[in-house]
Write a protein that holds these residues in place. Structure first.
Motif, short mmCIF file in Angstrom:
data_model
loop_
_atom_site.label_atom_id
_atom_site.label_comp_id
_atom_site.label_asym_id
_atom_site.label_seq_id
_atom_site.Cartn_x
_atom_site.Cartn_y
_atom_site.Cartn_z
N TYR A 96 37.22 41.71 50.95
CA TYR A 96 37.81 42.75 50.42
C TYR A 96 37.34 43.97 50.72
N GLY A 97 36.34 44.13 51.65
CA GLY A 97 35.69 45.14 52.04
C GLY A 97 34.79 45.79 51.34
N VAL A 98 33.77 47.01 51.51
CA VAL A 98 32.93 47.26 50.68
C VAL A 98 33.12 47.45 49.20
N ASP A 99 33.91 48.63 49.07
CA ASP A 99 34.20 48.94 47.73
C ASP A 99 34.70 48.06 46.65
N THR A 100 35.88 47.49 47.10
CA THR A 100 36.62 46.58 46.37
C THR A 100 35.59 45.34 46.24
N ARG B 188 46.51 40.16 50.24
CA ARG B 188 45.27 39.41 50.03
C ARG B 188 45.58 38.17 49.63
N ARG B 189 46.58 38.15 48.62
CA ARG B 189 46.60 36.91 47.94
C ARG B 189 47.50 35.74 48.75
N ALA B 190 48.17 36.21 49.69
CA ALA B 190 48.93 35.43 50.84
C ALA B 190 48.02 35.20 51.97
N ASN B 191 46.76 35.39 51.99
CA ASN B 191 45.87 35.35 53.11
C ASN B 191 45.12 33.98 52.90
#
Length: 354
Positions: free
Chosen positions: A271-275, A56-59
């Protein structure tokens, strides 16, 4: 501004902040007036490249150029590998973290802990610069390890000899953490001795303070961190003030509401729902802290488990503030920039050192 061969909107940079400067936040700050946004630090440990957090950090999908990625670590070879890895995935500027004061970073002799070992600093910088020829490599530091060991000028000389293209200086030592006041005199001394661009960082919380820091340090650019949390429009406010000498009116309630809702949508998607729900909580807190009824709101909001409930709570809170056309007033004190309610009955949030 021309910076390392890139044409930027201005000389206002978003500081890399772990857990904060993800892609949604970087994109938002650029939309709101930042000229450059540096990613939260990416590990140099190749064993973690496949982790969801590192990926994610590299996205940087859809991100406005230039894409600046900060890497952290203490081993020259691993740092060189990390630089190549990120350049292969779109990084256009590689920034090296030697400024983070967090204990978990310093305990592995990374971040600002590296300032205690100047020979190792040189080896890391040379390894990274040589690993990515043609890609600008920059460095972020503090003024030193503690108040009796300020070695920013030594680090500048090492950086220039190693091929570093720009230096960002947070005006505190590692031991200071975020306490006290930023040392603009040290940044000014670094700028006076430098042949590369110098970026000033620390306590830049208002347009007036931005002007004062530029005047005091002679810095080429400003880097803003915590003052942008929940207040990304600070970049347009500073940009306007530096250009005209006049202050923009505070954003209206309706605009803040709209900015937050759009930010939340980006977070849920990224991040998606939960995160996404969990990450959104801290941003909602930053946007609302200091506003009327915000303490009770944040307590209730942090218990909500779903996107729908979270969004509804945000909508209800902002509608309860009153007419959406109204402005919110600000405190202009550098150490306490933020929102207050219009009758000044609520304390503003403070501690905004970048």
């Amino acid at each position: 501004m021309n910076y390392l061969g890139f044409s930027l909107r201005n000389n206002l940079f978003v500081a890399p902040m772990a857990g904060v400067t993800d892609r949604p936040f970087r994109q938002l700050c650029k939309t709101m007036g930042a000229g450059l946004a540096v990613s939260e630090m990416v590990t140099s440990n190749s064993l973690l490249y496949g982790s969801a957090k590192t990926q994610r950090r590299a996205n940087h999908e859809g991100e406005v150029a230039p894409i600046a990625v900060q890497i952290a670590g203490a081993d020259p070879r691993m740092m060189a590998d990390a630089a190549r890895h990120n350049v292969d995935r779109g990084a256009q500027i590689v920034d090296i973290n030697m400024g983070c004061p967090a204990k978990k970073i310093c305990h592995v002799m990374a971040g600002s802990a590296l300032l205690k070992d100047e020979p190792l600093v040189g080896r890391i910088l040379e390894a990274v610069v040589n690993a990515v020829p043609g890609t600008p490599v920059t460095l972020k530091i503090r003024t030193g390890w503690d108040k009796t060991n300020r070695n920013a000028l030594n680090i500048l000389r090492i950086a220039e000899a190693s091929g570093i293209r720009a230096l960002a200086v947070h005006g505190r030592t590692r031991a200071c953490g975020y306490s006290g006041h930023a040392e603009y005199d040290t940044i000014a001394a670094v700028k006076a001795a430098a042949s590369i661009p110098v970026v000033a960082n620390g306590d830049i919380t208002t347009p007036e303070k931005a002007r004062a820091v530029l005047d005091a340090t002679g810095a080429d650019a400003l880097m803003i961190g915590r003052a942008a949390q929940g207040r990304p429009w600070i970049f347009r406010e500073i940009e306007h003030y530096l250009a005209t000498g006049e202050k923009l009116p505070p954003p209206r309630v309706a605009e803040i509401h709209a900015i937050l809702r759009a930010h939340l949508e980006d977070l849920y998607s990224f991040y998606g729902v939960d995160t996404g729900v969990r990450v959104a909580r801290k941003h909602i807190s930053w946007y609302t802290k200091g506003l009327v009824g915000s303490a009770a709101f944040r307590h209730a909001m942090n218990q909500l488990p779903t996107i729908d409930l979270q969004q509804q709570a945000v909508d209800d809170f902002f509608l309860a503030l009153g007419t959406h056309g109204e402005h919110l007033s600000y405190i202009d004190e550098p150490a306490a920039a933020g929102f207050i309610d219009t009758d000044n009955s609520n304390p503003a949030w403070g501690g905004l050192a970048a």
